[in-house]
Design a protein around this motif. Structure first.
Motif, PDB file in Angstrom:
ATOM      1  N   THR A 131       0.826  -1.211   0.000  1.00  0.00           N
ATOM      2  CA  THR A 131       0.000   0.000   0.000  1.00  0.00           C
ATOM      3  C   THR A 131       0.856   1.256   0.000  1.00  0.00           C
ATOM      4  O   THR A 131       0.571   2.211  -0.724  1.00  0.00           O
ATOM      5  CB  THR A 131      -0.953   0.007   1.216  1.00  0.00           C
ATOM      6  OG1 THR A 131      -1.774  -1.162   1.148  1.00  0.00           O
ATOM      7  CG2 THR A 131      -1.828   1.229   1.230  1.00  0.00           C
ATOM      8  N   VAL A 132       1.913   1.243   0.780  1.00  0.00           N
ATOM      9  CA  VAL A 132       2.773   2.427   0.855  1.00  0.00           C
ATOM     10  C   VAL A 132       3.428   2.710  -0.504  1.00  0.00           C
ATOM     11  O   VAL A 132       3.608   3.879  -0.878  1.00  0.00           O
ATOM     12  CB  VAL A 132       3.791   2.270   1.998  1.00  0.00           C
ATOM     13  CG1 VAL A 132       5.174   1.942   1.528  1.00  0.00           C
ATOM     14  CG2 VAL A 132       3.836   3.490   2.857  1.00  0.00           C
ATOM     15  N   VAL A 179       0.764   4.440  -2.650  1.00  0.00           N
ATOM     16  CA  VAL A 179       0.635   5.839  -2.233  1.00  0.00           C
ATOM     17  C   VAL A 179       1.801   6.659  -2.792  1.00  0.00           C
ATOM     18  O   VAL A 179       1.605   7.751  -3.338  1.00  0.00           O
ATOM     19  CB  VAL A 179       0.556   5.956  -0.695  1.00  0.00           C
ATOM     20  CG1 VAL A 179       0.658   7.409  -0.249  1.00  0.00           C
ATOM     21  CG2 VAL A 179      -0.728   5.323  -0.172  1.00  0.00           C
ATOM     22  N   ALA A 180       3.019   6.127  -2.678  1.00  0.00           N
ATOM     23  CA  ALA A 180       4.209   6.838  -3.169  1.00  0.00           C
ATOM     24  C   ALA A 180       4.148   7.025  -4.684  1.00  0.00           C
ATOM     25  O   ALA A 180       4.502   8.101  -5.197  1.00  0.00           O
ATOM     26  CB  ALA A 180       5.474   6.086  -2.770  1.00  0.00           C
TER      27      ALA A 180
END
Length: 120
Positions: A2-3, A6-7
């Protein structure tokens, strides 16, 4: 994972915000922050679409949190409003606040409603 989504969304949203803001400001050439208003309202519309369509968590992370989070800018809105007040343009500052809030909420609602209708 998920990170990373997002990035990735943020990596696209931030430069697009900058380029959009500069293009709109160059076109209108005024002290009023039309560029910031444009990105914030557009981002609100897109965020409404994402959540109105009940997108899966990966799309929400990529487009909602990543892209829209980097594309829109509360801090610049705040700074530009204060700058207008300090320069004596109090009416323009008030118009910026009223337009930003009303148009942003309206765009989010419209995006949500249209996506929700199309998804059902």
């Amino acid at each position: 994972m998920t990170v990373l989504l997002v990035a990735l969304g943020a990596a696209v949203g931030a430069p697009l915000r900058y380029l959009t803001d500069r293009a709109v400001q160059a076109r209108f050439g005024s002290a009023f922050p039309w560029g910031t208003l444009t990105v914030n309202v557009t981002g609100s519309l897109l965020l409404g679409v994402v959540f109105g369509a009940a997108a899966d968590p990966a799309v929400s992370a990529l487009v909602g949190t990543g892209f829209c989070g980097a594309f829109t800018t509360w801090s610049t809105f705040g700074y530009e409003t204060v700058r207008l007040v300090r320069s004596g343009a109090r009416r323009a500052a008030l118009a910026n606040v009223a337009l930003s809030v009303a148009a942003g909420l309206g765009a989010a609602w419209l995006g949500f409603a249209v996506a929700h209708l199309l998804a059902n």
